[in-house]
Design an enzyme around this catalytic site. Sequence first.
Site, PDB file in Angstrom:
ATOM      1  N   CYS A 186       0.829  -1.205   0.000  1.00 51.66           N
ATOM      2  CA  CYS A 186       0.000   0.000   0.000  1.00 51.66           C
ATOM      3  C   CYS A 186       0.861   1.252   0.000  1.00 51.66           C
ATOM      4  O   CYS A 186       1.593   1.511  -0.945  1.00 51.66           O
ATOM      5  CB  CYS A 186      -0.966  -0.055   1.187  1.00 51.66           C
ATOM      6  SG  CYS A 186      -2.271   1.187   1.169  1.00 51.66           S
ATOM      7  N   ALA A 187       0.822   2.036   1.062  1.00 52.58           N
ATOM      8  CA  ALA A 187       1.616   3.259   1.156  1.00 52.58           C
ATOM      9  C   ALA A 187       3.069   2.967   1.519  1.00 52.58           C
ATOM     10  O   ALA A 187       3.946   3.790   1.270  1.00 52.58           O
ATOM     11  CB  ALA A 187       1.012   4.193   2.199  1.00 52.58           C
TER      12      ALA A 187
END
Length: 196
Positions: free
Chosen positions: A104-105
């Site tokens: 994800c991030a």
Amino acid sequence: MGKSVLVPVADGSEDLEFSTITDILTRAGSKVVTASVMDRREVVLARGLRVVADRRIEEVMHDHYDAMLVPGGMPGAEFIGKSTDAGRMAGHLRRHGRLVGGICAAPAATFTADAFKNMYNGVPQAAVYPSPKFEQALRQRGVDVTEAPVVYSGGLLTSRGPGTAAAFALKAVALLYTEEKAKEVAESMLLSTARL
């Protein structure tokens, strides 16, 4: 023989990614250790779930790990990225050919932070949450951003987000153990169609 896997966690880490990584690696037989990068063991994940980590990050620095897998979520990925201890551990594992991964991030907000220097050396391709800011952070390091759900490139495992968390964790199982072991875990969870 079971592998030892470190999962750093912070306030704002993504709930589903954190729980999926720890669950699937535990099902595979790994000894999963969760380590808070905050000044306390209890953290509040991005959707409000309260979790008590096994230890704080500075307490695990002299332990042996076969892998470190970082959940995304904001601002959790940024907090982990600011942790010099987490960055040192990731660098140590990469230098010794062990598995480091982020979802994800994390491939952007964690792995491009100053504490995580040189994470993308020798990594031609990666996956990240589809945000222009995150994609640009990787491209500035010469990394080709792909839309594949999970990417293992140059010794770094990356993935896109909550919907790819099971595939990310299963790929980690395949890399740490075997593809057959990953398929067994997937089938036991009725995830037999998950791509590895």
